[in-house]
Write a protein that holds these residues in place. Structure first.
Motif, PDB file in Angstrom:
ATOM      1  N   TRP A  80      17.406  73.189 -12.719  1.00 59.70           N
ATOM      2  CA  TRP A  80      17.235  74.254 -13.706  1.00 59.70           C
ATOM      3  C   TRP A  80      15.925  74.992 -13.467  1.00 59.70           C
ATOM      4  N   ALA A  81      14.846  74.242 -13.262  1.00 61.35           N
ATOM      5  CA  ALA A  81      13.531  74.844 -13.071  1.00 61.35           C
ATOM      6  C   ALA A  81      13.509  75.746 -11.848  1.00 61.35           C
ATOM      7  N   GLU A 105       3.965  74.034 -15.735  1.00 60.33           N
ATOM      8  CA  GLU A 105       4.125  74.924 -14.588  1.00 60.33           C
ATOM      9  C   GLU A 105       5.232  75.947 -14.843  1.00 60.33           C
ATOM     10  N   LEU A 106       6.303  75.506 -15.505  1.00 58.91           N
ATOM     11  CA  LEU A 106       7.347  76.453 -15.887  1.00 58.91           C
ATOM     12  C   LEU A 106       6.791  77.530 -16.814  1.00 58.91           C
ATOM     13  N   THR A 107       6.013  77.103 -17.787  1.00 54.86           N
ATOM     14  CA  THR A 107       5.404  78.046 -18.724  1.00 54.86           C
ATOM     15  C   THR A 107       4.485  79.016 -17.990  1.00 54.86           C
ATOM     16  N   ALA A 108       3.754  78.503 -17.002  1.00 52.72           N
ATOM     17  CA  ALA A 108       2.864  79.365 -16.209  1.00 52.72           C
ATOM     18  C   ALA A 108       3.658  80.444 -15.483  1.00 52.72           C
ATOM     19  N   VAL A 135       5.232  76.016 -24.948  1.00 51.61           N
ATOM     20  CA  VAL A 135       6.440  76.539 -24.311  1.00 51.61           C
ATOM     21  C   VAL A 135       6.651  77.967 -24.803  1.00 51.61           C
ATOM     22  N   THR A 136       6.824  78.896 -23.907  1.00 46.65           N
ATOM     23  CA  THR A 136       7.019  80.288 -24.317  1.00 46.65           C
ATOM     24  C   THR A 136       8.439  80.496 -24.836  1.00 46.65           C
ATOM     25  N   HIS A 137       8.632  81.608 -25.537  1.00 41.50           N
ATOM     26  CA  HIS A 137       9.967  81.908 -26.060  1.00 41.50           C
ATOM     27  C   HIS A 137      10.960  82.146 -24.928  1.00 41.50           C
ATOM     28  N   TYR A 138      10.468  82.435 -23.725  1.00 40.51           N
ATOM     29  CA  TYR A 138      11.369  82.672 -22.598  1.00 40.51           C
ATOM     30  C   TYR A 138      12.234  81.442 -22.303  1.00 40.51           C
ATOM     31  N   SER A 139      11.647  80.260 -22.428  1.00 43.26           N
ATOM     32  CA  SER A 139      12.410  79.038 -22.153  1.00 43.26           C
ATOM     33  C   SER A 139      13.559  78.879 -23.141  1.00 43.26           C
ATOM     34  N   TYR A 140      13.315  79.214 -24.396  1.00 42.56           N
ATOM     35  CA  TYR A 140      14.383  79.167 -25.394  1.00 42.56           C
ATOM     36  C   TYR A 140      15.466  80.191 -25.059  1.00 42.56           C
TER      37      TYR A 140
END
Length: 336
Positions: A14-15, A54-57, A139-144
């Motif tokens: 997924w990442a 790192e995903l959030t970055a 966690v940014t809203h992008y992940s949601y």
């Protein structure tokens, strides 16, 4: 390399898909994106759990470069079942859509250190909620948004010949003035500034049979996924996590400090690793190797890295890396 490192799981797949989405949005190739974010290009190639920070970055970098706040919606255009591997196939061969959803929520909850999921029925709706397992994690809203888009794609793929849609989708973030764009993209009524994120669908859809149901394949995939979960939650993986936490806390990760962190005796720790045909030294050095390569890539001095890892000097750390990789410090810097 430990067994857990060889188990490429849904989260890592997924990442990497998210990384491809953000790179495309920025007009970068993958190598450029990781370099800009300060993440080694090979960082996610052989790990089972990608660091959420790192995903959030990556999401934050993409926002800075593109100025877009609806970037997570791009996942809808890129998502495909190979993104989540054997779990996706197991969902597709379940008997009903309810069983498909429960399989996904159960498996992702087991392997994820980030998300917790639930499915309930309320007022004629099936409500899929998801929230952070650790409320303090950034966690940014992008992940949601990205996860919501993946769920929309799953519904479409489970019923390819029908036009079933989610009745409502709840977002905890503002609409950013983009409500119409969200609703057009997701083909659903969207509510913003809610207390939680959730996907709601007509409860009658939950028990619709899937055309792709295959009991034999389902049973086979069940065995495969059970093995992945057990591997991911192996003792070596748990010990690796404890080592990383101690390093973050500025504590040298010795057998004694790791045992104390896990609240077990040293003999118990060693016995559990022996059951996996591993030694503490093997697990520790694997973690040290990964961390050192990452920090070298970011330009950190070897002396500083050695001190944080509990080595007496940079030369001692260099000898360990030479033994494991066959490369000297200068070559390692060049290779990263």
């Amino acid at each position: 390399m430990t067994n857990s490192s060889l188990a490429i799981t849904a989260h890592a797949q997924w990442a990497n898909m998210v990384a491809n989405v953000t790179a495309a949005a920025c007009g970068f190739d993958r190598e450029q994106l990781f370099k800009e974010a300060g993440i080694p290009l090979s960082a996610w190639d052989s790990v089972n759990r990608v660091n959420q920070e790192e995903l959030t970055a990556l999401w934050k970098l993409a926002q800075q470069l593109t100025g877009r706040v609806d970037l997570g919606l791009d996942v809808l255009d890129h998502f495909h079942f190979r993104t989540i591997g054997s779990l996706a196939f197991k969902m597709m061969v379940a008997k009903t859509f309810r069983q498909s959803i429960l399989e996904a929520l159960d498996q992702i909850s087991l392997v994820s250190e980030v998300w917790k999921f639930s499915l309930t029925e309320e007022r004629g709706l099936g409500v899929m909620r998801f929230r952070l397992a650790n409320p303090n994690l950034e966690v940014t809203h992008y992940s949601y948004d990205a996860f919501i888009c993946a769920c929309v794609r799953v519904l479409q793929d489970c019923f390819p010949n029908n036009t079933y849609k989610y009745a409502e989708i709840w977002f905890a973030h503002p609409d950013f003035g983009l409500k119409d764009i969200y609703e057009a993209k997701l083909s659903s009524h969207c509510r913003f500034n809610c207390k939680e994120y959730a996907l709601c669908l007509d409860a009658k859809l939950l028990d619709l049979p899937l055309q792709s149901a295959d009991p034999q394949l389902y049973e086979s995939l069940d065995t495969s996924l059970d093995y992945q979960v057990r591997t991911l939650n192996s003792q070596s993986a748990i010990i690796e996590k404890a080592i990383l936490k101690l390093i973050d806390e500025g504590v040298a990760p010795s057998r004694q400090t790791v045992s104390a962190k896990l609240e077990i005796g040293e003999r118990t720790l060693l016995r559990r690793l022996k059951d996996e045909n591993l030694t503490y030294k093997e697990v520790q050095e694997q973690v040290f190797e990964k961390l050192t390569l990452r920090r070298l890539q970011r330009g950190e001095a070897m002396e500083s890295i050695a001190e944080k890892l509990g080595y007496s000097d940079a030369k001692s750390l260099g000898k360990m890396l030479k033994r494991r990789t066959g490369l000297g410090i200068r070559q390692l810097r060049q290779s990263t």
